[in-house]
Design an enzyme around this catalytic site. Structure first.
Site, PDB file in Angstrom:
ATOM      1  N   SER A 104     -15.600  89.303 -20.163  1.00 33.16           N
ATOM      2  CA  SER A 104     -15.037  88.147 -20.858  1.00 33.16           C
ATOM      3  C   SER A 104     -14.598  88.448 -22.280  1.00 33.16           C
ATOM      4  O   SER A 104     -13.722  87.756 -22.807  1.00 33.16           O
ATOM      5  CB  SER A 104     -16.050  87.003 -20.871  1.00 33.16           C
ATOM      6  OG  SER A 104     -17.241  87.384 -21.523  1.00 33.16           O
ATOM      7  N   HIS A 114     -14.415  85.206 -14.603  1.00 34.60           N
ATOM      8  CA  HIS A 114     -13.093  85.429 -15.189  1.00 34.60           C
ATOM      9  C   HIS A 114     -12.154  86.173 -14.236  1.00 34.60           C
ATOM     10  O   HIS A 114     -11.060  86.574 -14.641  1.00 34.60           O
ATOM     11  CB  HIS A 114     -13.225  86.200 -16.503  1.00 34.60           C
ATOM     12  CG  HIS A 114     -13.958  85.444 -17.564  1.00 34.60           C
ATOM     13  ND1 HIS A 114     -13.321  84.616 -18.459  1.00 34.60           N
ATOM     14  CD2 HIS A 114     -15.281  85.375 -17.850  1.00 34.60           C
ATOM     15  CE1 HIS A 114     -14.223  84.081 -19.268  1.00 34.60           C
ATOM     16  NE2 HIS A 114     -15.423  84.515 -18.911  1.00 34.60           N
ATOM     17  N   LYS A 122     -13.404  77.390 -15.228  1.00 31.13           N
ATOM     18  CA  LYS A 122     -12.283  78.187 -15.731  1.00 31.13           C
ATOM     19  C   LYS A 122     -11.054  77.917 -14.856  1.00 31.13           C
ATOM     20  O   LYS A 122     -10.401  76.897 -15.013  1.00 31.13           O
ATOM     21  CB  LYS A 122     -12.693  79.651 -15.807  1.00 31.13           C
ATOM     22  CG  LYS A 122     -13.839  79.844 -16.810  1.00 31.13           C
ATOM     23  CD  LYS A 122     -14.344  81.248 -16.887  1.00 31.13           C
ATOM     24  CE  LYS A 122     -15.383  81.400 -17.993  1.00 31.13           C
ATOM     25  NZ  LYS A 122     -16.596  80.575 -17.824  1.00 31.13           N
TER      26      LYS A 122
END
Length: 392
Positions: free
Chosen positions: A183, A211, A242
């Protein structure tokens, strides 16, 4: 006996930064999480969000959340174990498992809780968990919550990983845990080498793909898909906060592992379930991603466009192929001063400070979303170049 709260009253780095006018945290949004936001009364270009696919403002996703509020109310008021399982939770788990090409999915109330719940359940007394040193904090806390022993290997150093594997007793179970996309640096785990070593030493592999989902792989299926290793990674962990524009997390695995975690994971058993609206929006975002895989291509094209623009402005970046583009700023004060200057000029970025980095390797983390446009990126890059670009 000393006053427990004495530490709370002592001068701190936070108070020092506030006095200098470069405290970077808790800026208040007054608009949606979008490429352009209103933050503390002014327009800013958002280069600090993990909203990779831009789906927080997608009409279909928003409508799904509204309908869930109307149908189910505001919350479930209980854990999944008891009264807190909606039919929609099961629907989300089935569809996500199919998308990720795993037998089963278990959902958790947050991404952070997912790592706590998975690792603490799977890694028992006498077992060993091996972590990349740059893994997310939730992985570390999951290891602490387990009864197993944690070993660490230097970031992306496969020789050091093998040295740690050699320390594992013959009678111990072993889980290797790595971020898929890291990240802070934006780099991708060396998953083929990790899988090879895991097979050689009889370990299992878990990938935190918070991610990676929506960013890498076929149709956004993540890091294992990116490398063609979907059948070789035992556990995927991810989050809905996300790319899937909601709140919550998940584990994807075999039926046997999922069933074990459902009945052994204290963070799962003793937490209230994902709210109806969060569940519905995650499911709608997943369906939207499946219907629009071109979003992933658009995201990566825009990220490459931004990287090229930053290079042309002679901004020092950490090279990667993901939507996370860190900018070198080195010292804490330089980093926070640059972040403040960018913020005042209309670009929001995230400062990355120790302990997330070594003291002299601080960064400004920029991240991109598929709903940005080239003109917006040009505007942001121009501002970044004026603050951080090296003079010819």
């Amino acid at each position: 006996m000393i006053d427990l709260f004495e530490k709370c009253r002592k001068p701190s780095l936070a108070s020092e930064l506030k006095e200098k006018g470069i405290y970077p945290y808790f800026h208040a949004l007054e608009s949606r999480q979008a490429p352009e936001v209103i933050m503390e009364g002014r327009r800013r270009i958002m280069l600090g969000s993990n909203n990779y696919l831009g789906l927080t403002t997608c009409p279909e996703v928003i409508e799904a959340g509204i309908k869930a509020f109307e149908q189910y109310g505001t919350g479930c008021s209980g854990s999944r174990f008891l009264n807190g399982t909606l039919e929609m939770h099961l629907e989300l788990e089935v569809e996500l498992a199919r998308f990720l090409r795993k037998e089963a999915v278990v959902t958790f109330s947050t991404g952070f809780q997912s790592n706590l719940g998975i690792i603490s359940a799977i890694v028992g007394r006498g077992d060993v968990v091996i972590c990349d040193k740059e893994n997310h904090a939730s992985i570390y806390d999951g290891c602490k919550l387990s009864y197993g022993k944690m070993l660490r290997f230097d970031h992306a150093d496969m020789e050091d990983l093998e040295r740690q594997l050699q320390k594992v007793p013959e009678n111990a179970g072993c889980l290797i845990v790595t971020d898929g996309v890291f990240s802070m640096g934006g780099d991708i785990a060396k998953l083929p080498e990790i899988v090879r070593l895991a097979k050689q030493y009889g370990a299992r592999v878990m990938v935190d793909d918070a991610h990676g989902l929506g960013v890498l792989g076929e149709g956004g299926r993540g890091t294992a898909s990116h490398f063609g290793l979907e059948d070789e990674v035992d556990i995927y962990m991810g989050t809905f906060s996300k790319s899937l524009a909601s709140l919550g997390g998940y584990m994807a695995s075999s039926h046997a592992v999922a069933e074990y975690v459902r009945h052994a994971s204290r963070p799962f058993i003793f937490s209230a379930s994902i709210t109806p609206a969060s569940c519905a929006t995650a499911l709608a975002a997943l369906r939207y991603l499946e219907a629009h895989p071109e979003l992933v291509d658009r995201l990566n094209a825009l990220s490459a466009y931004a990287r090229d623009g930053l290079r042309k402005k002679r901004v020092k970046i950490i090279e990667s192929t993901t939507p996370i583009i860190p900018l070198y700023t080195y010292t804490v004060e330089n980093t926070l001063t640059a972040a403040r200057r960018l913020y005042d000029a209309g670009v929001y970025v995230n400062p990355v400070l120790p302990p997330a980095t070594p003291p002299a390797e601080c960064l400004l983390r920029t991240s991109y979303m598929a709903t940005l446009t080239e003109p917006l990126i040009d505007e942001a890059v121009e501002i970044i170049g004026s603050v951080l670009g090296e003079k010819a």
